[in-house]
Design a protein around this motif. Structure first.
Motif, PDB file in Angstrom:
ATOM      1  N   UNK A   1       0.660  -1.326   0.103  1.00 39.95           N
ATOM      2  CA  UNK A   1       0.125   0.116  -0.502  1.00 39.95           C
ATOM      3  C   UNK A   1       0.743   1.367  -0.233  1.00 39.95           C
ATOM      4  N   UNK A   2       1.998   0.953  -0.477  1.00 39.38           N
ATOM      5  CA  UNK A   2       2.681   2.532   0.117  1.00 39.38           C
ATOM      6  C   UNK A   2       2.774   3.293  -1.284  1.00 39.38           C
ATOM      7  N   UNK A   3       2.930   2.434  -2.448  1.00 40.91           N
ATOM      8  CA  UNK A   3       2.423   3.191  -4.528  1.00 40.91           C
ATOM      9  C   UNK A   3       1.471   2.519  -4.603  1.00 40.91           C
ATOM     10  N   UNK A   4       0.723   3.464  -5.516  1.00 40.93           N
ATOM     11  CA  UNK A   4      -0.064   3.326  -6.297  1.00 40.93           C
ATOM     12  C   UNK A   4       0.663   2.641  -7.632  1.00 40.93           C
ATOM     13  N   UNK A   5      -0.585   1.369  -8.106  1.00 37.29           N
ATOM     14  CA  UNK A   5      -0.328   0.422  -9.317  1.00 37.29           C
ATOM     15  C   UNK A   5      -1.421   0.824  -9.911  1.00 37.29           C
TER      16      UNK A   5
ATOM     17  N   UNK B   1       9.776  -4.337 -12.370  1.00 34.51           N
ATOM     18  CA  UNK B   1       8.051  -3.444 -10.542  1.00 34.51           C
ATOM     19  C   UNK B   1       8.545  -3.473  -9.844  1.00 34.51           C
ATOM     20  N   UNK B   2       8.814  -4.448  -8.837  1.00 32.93           N
ATOM     21  CA  UNK B   2       9.832  -4.788  -7.784  1.00 32.93           C
ATOM     22  C   UNK B   2      10.875  -3.698  -7.757  1.00 32.93           C
ATOM     23  N   UNK B   3      11.556  -2.927  -8.954  1.00 30.75           N
ATOM     24  CA  UNK B   3      12.719  -2.663  -8.330  1.00 30.75           C
ATOM     25  C   UNK B   3      11.554  -0.635  -8.315  1.00 30.75           C
ATOM     26  N   UNK B   4      10.954  -0.955  -9.573  1.00 28.76           N
ATOM     27  CA  UNK B   4      10.017   0.564  -9.528  1.00 28.76           C
ATOM     28  C   UNK B   4       9.479   0.865  -7.396  1.00 28.76           C
ATOM     29  N   UNK B   5       8.900  -0.502  -6.738  1.00 27.73           N
ATOM     30  CA  UNK B   5       8.243  -0.697  -5.800  1.00 27.73           C
ATOM     31  C   UNK B   5       9.034  -0.333  -4.364  1.00 27.73           C
ATOM     32  N   UNK B   6      10.772  -1.029  -5.010  1.00 35.80           N
ATOM     33  CA  UNK B   6      12.126  -0.605  -4.262  1.00 35.80           C
ATOM     34  C   UNK B   6      12.345   0.223  -4.008  1.00 35.80           C
ATOM     35  N   UNK B   7      12.609   1.316  -4.812  1.00 36.31           N
ATOM     36  CA  UNK B   7      13.268   2.779  -4.599  1.00 36.31           C
ATOM     37  C   UNK B   7      12.468   4.014  -5.374  1.00 36.31           C
ATOM     38  N   UNK B   8      10.960   3.622  -4.955  1.00 42.90           N
ATOM     39  CA  UNK B   8      10.716   4.634  -5.120  1.00 42.90           C
ATOM     40  C   UNK B   8      10.000   5.307  -3.136  1.00 42.90           C
ATOM     41  N   UNK B   9       9.909   6.422  -3.910  1.00 43.99           N
ATOM     42  CA  UNK B   9       9.463   6.839  -2.137  1.00 43.99           C
ATOM     43  C   UNK B   9       7.176   6.480  -2.073  1.00 43.99           C
ATOM     44  N   UNK B  10       6.771   6.429  -0.763  1.00 44.77           N
ATOM     45  CA  UNK B  10       5.557   6.481  -0.397  1.00 44.77           C
ATOM     46  C   UNK B  10       4.679   7.331  -1.393  1.00 44.77           C
ATOM     47  N   UNK B  11       3.803   7.237  -1.959  1.00 46.20           N
ATOM     48  CA  UNK B  11       2.585   7.789  -2.427  1.00 46.20           C
ATOM     49  C   UNK B  11       3.027   7.997  -4.067  1.00 46.20           C
ATOM     50  N   UNK B  12       3.931   7.301  -4.207  1.00 46.16           N
ATOM     51  CA  UNK B  12       4.390   7.281  -5.607  1.00 46.16           C
ATOM     52  C   UNK B  12       3.454   6.515  -6.681  1.00 46.16           C
ATOM     53  N   UNK B  13       3.408   7.377  -7.561  1.00 48.20           N
ATOM     54  CA  UNK B  13       2.594   6.740  -8.464  1.00 48.20           C
ATOM     55  C   UNK B  13       3.847   5.769  -9.417  1.00 48.20           C
ATOM     56  N   UNK B  14       2.908   4.191 -10.459  1.00 51.31           N
ATOM     57  CA  UNK B  14       4.038   3.221 -11.397  1.00 51.31           C
ATOM     58  C   UNK B  14       2.923   2.465 -12.002  1.00 51.31           C
ATOM     59  N   UNK B  15       3.163   3.013 -12.879  1.00 50.83           N
ATOM     60  CA  UNK B  15       2.704   2.490 -14.414  1.00 50.83           C
ATOM     61  C   UNK B  15       2.712   1.226 -15.317  1.00 50.83           C
ATOM     62  N   UNK B  16       2.116   0.246 -15.346  1.00 48.54           N
ATOM     63  CA  UNK B  16       2.466  -0.465 -16.377  1.00 48.54           C
ATOM     64  C   UNK B  16       1.969  -0.969 -17.767  1.00 48.54           C
ATOM     65  N   UNK B  17       2.130  -0.701 -18.706  1.00 54.04           N
ATOM     66  CA  UNK B  17       1.537  -0.074 -20.036  1.00 54.04           C
ATOM     67  C   UNK B  17       2.517  -0.726 -20.964  1.00 54.04           C
ATOM     68  N   UNK B  18       1.370  -1.018 -22.150  1.00 55.41           N
ATOM     69  CA  UNK B  18       1.391  -1.782 -23.232  1.00 55.41           C
ATOM     70  C   UNK B  18       0.654  -0.894 -24.471  1.00 55.41           C
TER      71      UNK B  18
END
Length: 428
Positions: free
Chosen positions: A297-301, A326-343
């Motif tokens: 719950x620390x980031x938004x995916x 995706x796991x790197x994005x979770x590990x190395x971004x601060x809380x409340x960050x926004x991560x997008x998986x796009x095709x």
């Protein structure tokens, strides 16, 4: 201008003399014609002398002549002398280049604009089996017939070298590099990397064997630590903390061994047996669920599907690669960050993006990010449980799928990891 004035005055003088004599004889027109004919005869004589000199002995001193013809002879002689000096310098330079090429251990092959053989050194004759008497003028693909070399040659993209076996000795490994120069001509260089290839193979075998041998003792240690962890309440506090730390480090070592084994398998195994059309939306959905579990719950995916095309490949390998991103994005971004998986589509092909709005990466690190154990921040990577092999695994998975990884990031602007697949990997 002075020489031209003299020639004009000579023409005028001969014409005047001829006309005067003709007038004295009562035929001024004939006299004028005779004067002009004399002038023409003089120039034809000098032109014949020039022709004889150029044909028979252009390297000798030019014939003596007055006026503009003497100037012309002298200028032609100086020009020819200058040209001979230039040609001699070029021949000497070419001879030095050929001598230095002959001294090289690497093969050097010069091709014309059509890809035909023009010249090669003795190393090329030994490595590639070229023969001067029979092979000059033949197309390079008549000797290097491997389909991979033919594709490499025709692609005109020579940014990366190509590694193949020698066409005359399968035990020898050669690395080819083509360079464009001149009028669409090519220079083909081949290096014998057999020894380096064997050392690399020994390294891979060593890493794979050691990693495999470490799995059993780590499993045993992990099992006993898990048992002791269940009895933590009955142990002294100091011993309990020690067991907890040992469990964390054992888990980290197991993750490292698993990544090493996976990377070794990707390097050794050719793959391709399990390639089939993959529903990318379902793949990204599964990756998102795993990343959410890691994020807690620390980031938004979120997922952005801009195409319904399917991707041909190994679902297990691609899931591993995208999960690492995706796991790197979770590990190395601060809380409340926004991560997008796009095709989405990218030109004629497709691409899978993993984008975040975190702290970003200094561009100085980008060229080395896919190296084994390379870390931008060693302390932070260790604290987050990273092994330093994630992006190396991503790179090898993409290579097995004819894809490339591009990274775009700047400090404070987040990061975009893009996996670009060619159109041949797409299915409707």
């Amino acid at each position: 201008m002075r020489l031209w004035s003299r020639e004009i005055w000579r023409l005028v003088w001969l014409s005047a003399v001829g006309a005067t004599l003709g007038a004295f004889l009562g035929v001024p027109g004939l006299g004028l014609a005779v004067g002009l004919g004399g002038c023409l005869g003089y120039h034809l004589y000098q032109l014949r002398a020039l022709h004889r000199w150029l044909i028979r002995s252009p390297h000798d001193e030019p014939p003596a002549a007055p006026g503009i013809w003497g100037e012309l002879f002298d200028r032609l002689y100086r020009y020819q002398k200058s040209q001979r000096l230039t040609q001699n310098r070029l021949r000497a330079t070419l001879a030095r280049i050929q001598e230095s090429s002959e001294a090289m251990r690497d093969s050097v092959v010069m091709l014309d604009r059509h890809g035909d053989l023009e010249w090669w050194n003795s190393a090329a004759a030994k490595m590639l089996g070229l023969k001067i008497k029979h092979d000059r003028g033949q197309h390079i693909t008549n000797f290097l017939r491997d389909p991979r070399f033919v594709r490499y040659f025709n692609s005109r993209d020579y940014s990366e070298p190509l590694t193949l076996t020698s066409p005359i000795d399968e035990r020898r490994i050669l690395q080819y590099q083509i360079t464009l120069y001149g009028d669409d001509e090519r220079l083909v260089m081949a290096r014998d990397i057999t020894r380096l290839h064997r050392l690399e193979q020994m390294r891979r075998d060593f890493v794979a064997n050691v990693s495999h041998e470490l799995r059993t003792p780590l499993t045993v240690i992990s099992g006993y630590l898990e048992t002791y962890g269940d009895l933590a309440e009955q142990l002294p506090p100091r011993l309990g903390r020690g067991i907890e730390q040992m469990q964390a480090q054992t888990t980290r070592m197991q993750n490292l061994v698993n990544d090493l084994l996976l990377l070794s398998r990707l390097e050794i195994d050719q793959g391709g047996e399990d390639h089939q059309p993959i529903d990318v939306a379902a793949l990204l959905k599964g990756v998102r669920e795993d990343a959410l579990a890691l994020s807690k719950g620390r980031q938004t995916l979120e997922i952005d599907i801009a195409s319904d095309a399917k991707l041909i490949g190994s679902e297990q390998e691609l899931r591993s690669a995208i999960s690492n991103l995706a796991f790197n994005a979770v590990r190395y971004t601060p809380p409340d960050s926004h991560i997008t998986l796009r095709w989405q589509m990218e030109g004629d092909g497709g691409c899978i993006d993993v984008e975040d709005d975190g702290e970003g990466i200094d561009p100085v690190h980008l060229p080395r990010l896919t190296e084994r154990f390379y870390r931008v921040d060693k302390g932070r990577s260790t604290a987050t449980g990273g092994t330093g092999l994630g992006l190396a695994i991503v790179k090898h998975v993409l290579l097995r799928h004819d894809a490339t990884l591009s990274i775009d990031s700047h400090p404070g602007e987040g990061a975009l990891f893009r996996c670009v697949f060619p159109k041949e990997r797409l299915a409707c």
